[in-house]
Enzyme design. Sequence first.
Site, PDB file in Angstrom:
ATOM      1  CB  SER A 176      -0.982  -0.003   1.178  1.00  0.00           C
ATOM      2  OG  SER A 176      -0.323   0.195   2.393  1.00  0.00           O
ATOM      3  CG  ASN A 177       3.504   2.665   3.036  1.00  0.00           C
ATOM      4  OD1 ASN A 177       3.333   3.842   3.313  1.00  0.00           O
ATOM      5  ND2 ASN A 177       3.232   1.676   3.874  1.00  0.00           N
ATOM      6  CG  HIS A 221       8.885   1.329  12.518  1.00  0.00           C
ATOM      7  ND1 HIS A 221       9.053  -0.037  12.337  1.00  0.00           N
ATOM      8  CD2 HIS A 221       8.576   1.502  13.826  1.00  0.00           C
ATOM      9  CE1 HIS A 221       8.867  -0.657  13.486  1.00  0.00           C
ATOM     10  NE2 HIS A 221       8.575   0.245  14.402  1.00  0.00           N
TER      11      HIS A 221
HETATM   12  C1  GRF Z   1       3.757  -0.537   6.925  1.00  0.00           C
HETATM   13  O1  GRF Z   1       2.920  -0.431   8.033  1.00  0.00           O
HETATM   14  C2  GRF Z   1       5.141  -0.051   7.258  1.00  0.00           C
HETATM   15  O2  GRF Z   1       5.176   0.917   8.242  1.00  0.00           O
HETATM   16  C3  GRF Z   1       5.815  -1.301   7.750  1.00  0.00           C
HETATM   17  O3  GRF Z   1       5.294  -2.321   6.956  1.00  0.00           O
HETATM   18  C4  GRF Z   1       3.974  -1.977   6.529  1.00  0.00           C
HETATM   19  C5  GRF Z   1       3.914  -2.156   5.044  1.00  0.00           C
HETATM   20  O4  GRF Z   1       2.627  -2.012   4.545  1.00  0.00           O
HETATM   21  N1  GRF Z   1       7.254  -1.164   7.690  1.00  0.00           N
HETATM   22  P1  GRF Z   1       2.376  -2.003   2.986  1.00  0.00           P
HETATM   23  O5  GRF Z   1       2.978  -3.268   2.391  1.00  0.00           O
HETATM   24  O6  GRF Z   1       3.010  -0.768   2.403  1.00  0.00           O
HETATM   25  O7  GRF Z   1       0.890  -1.996   2.835  1.00  0.00           O
END
Ligand code: GRF
Length: 209
Positions: free
Chosen positions: A21-22, A116
């Site tokens: 999602s990021n 994070h």
């Molecule tokens: C996020 O919550 C990030 O902070 C952590 O891993 C998660 C990744 O989520 N390091 P996504 O794969 O980007 O949805």
Amino acid sequence: MADASPERRCRVAVLASGSGSNLVALTDAVRDGRVAADVAVVVSDVPDAPALDRARERGLTAVAVPFDRTDRAGWEARLADTVADHDVDLVVLAGFMRILGGAFLARWPGRVVNVHPSLLPAFRGADAVGDALAAGVHVTGVTVHLVDELVDHGPILAQEAVDVAPDDTRGTLLDRLHAVEHRLLPHCVDLLARGRVRVAEGRVQVLGA
Ligand code: GRF
């Protein structure tokens, strides 16, 4: 990182192990002109990570470098070579669930960034959300930081607090944390891409802030 040259747009590698999602938030921000960088490659240690599918759906180059616990150093070297093949200026860890060692970090010094889901230095590690809920904290949040050789550690680029409600579950809290991550990470990548970040004695100064 070095000042962004007017001729060269910052090239970013996104490393992701999970849902991505990021990655999606970052690529949307690039598309909308909110980040002065391009995603050159998406790399995962997990061959069937949804993040790779999401990258391909967006027309991005997506590569798996499957984690090899029998040869960690060799795996990390292959990972670094794959990133370097794409002539990358900045490496973004977007839910990348492996620890990167000095050999990798030395190739992009001060240019590896991580998001994070806690207010570091609280709740380092793989289950920051579960640990925050278990501790009963009333406030947690999101940190975006440059990566050093310690886990979830390094100069802090940005932090934002998120209240924890008494009836929060992991899912409800994670949704609110993700919403913050999806705003904060692209913002920090843009600062780095524009050469607006200086680090002195472990502290970040944002130029022109
Ligand atoms: C996020 O919550 C990030 O902070 C952590 O891993 C998660 C990744 O989520 N390091 P996504 O794969 O980007 O949805």
